[in-house]
Design a protein around this motif. Structure first.
Motif, short mmCIF file in Angstrom:
data_model
loop_
_atom_site.label_atom_id
_atom_site.label_comp_id
_atom_site.label_asym_id
_atom_site.label_seq_id
_atom_site.Cartn_x
_atom_site.Cartn_y
_atom_site.Cartn_z
N GLN A 167 -89.12 -56.27 14.40
CA GLN A 167 -87.67 -56.14 14.25
C GLN A 167 -87.26 -54.67 14.28
N ARG A 168 -88.03 -53.80 13.62
CA ARG A 168 -87.73 -52.36 13.65
C ARG A 168 -87.84 -51.81 15.07
N PHE A 169 -88.90 -52.18 15.80
CA PHE A 169 -89.04 -51.71 17.18
C PHE A 169 -87.92 -52.22 18.07
N ASN A 170 -87.55 -53.49 17.91
CA ASN A 170 -86.48 -54.07 18.73
C ASN A 170 -85.16 -53.34 18.45
N ALA A 171 -84.91 -53.02 17.19
CA ALA A 171 -83.68 -52.29 16.84
C ALA A 171 -83.72 -50.87 17.43
N PRO B 296 -86.21 -59.75 15.27
CA PRO B 296 -87.53 -59.69 15.92
C PRO B 296 -87.52 -60.37 17.28
N THR B 297 -88.43 -59.98 18.12
CA THR B 297 -88.61 -60.59 19.43
C THR B 297 -90.10 -60.82 19.63
N ASN B 298 -90.48 -61.55 20.64
CA ASN B 298 -91.91 -61.83 20.82
C ASN B 298 -92.63 -60.80 21.69
N VAL B 299 -91.90 -60.07 22.53
CA VAL B 299 -92.53 -59.08 23.41
C VAL B 299 -91.58 -57.91 23.64
N LEU B 300 -92.11 -56.71 23.60
CA LEU B 300 -91.41 -55.51 24.08
C LEU B 300 -92.29 -54.91 25.16
N SER B 301 -91.72 -54.57 26.29
CA SER B 301 -92.50 -53.93 27.34
C SER B 301 -91.75 -52.71 27.85
N PHE B 302 -92.51 -51.73 28.29
CA PHE B 302 -91.94 -50.47 28.75
C PHE B 302 -92.56 -50.13 30.10
N PRO B 303 -91.76 -49.55 31.01
CA PRO B 303 -92.33 -49.17 32.31
C PRO B 303 -93.31 -48.02 32.16
#
Length: 73
Positions: free
Chosen positions: A54-58, A66-73
């Protein structure tokens, strides 16, 4: 000539332990994701708990849940 692929996994896990796939599963998924790619590739996978997600998504998407995946190029 077939390109060589070296997969060096250092699994980084926060406070999660239950339900985390083993190293062999991660190796298989990484090899599948990178199949056919050439050149230098960097991939980081981090298993975290819902609170940290949740902190990363914010922080990165300005969405306070919260989310299930964060991706970065």
């Amino acid at each position: 000539m077939e390109a060589l692929m070296q997969v060096d996994l250092a699994i980084q896990s926060a406070s999660c332990s239950d339900g985390v796939p083993d190293k062999a599963c991660f190796e298989q998924w990484v090899r599948s994701a990178l199949d056919g790619r050439t050149g230098d590739v960097s991939l980081a996978i981090r298993i975290i708990d819902e609170e940290e997600m949740q902190r990363f998504n914010a922080q990165f998407r300005q969405k306070d849940y919260p989310t299930n995946v964060l991706s970065f190029p």
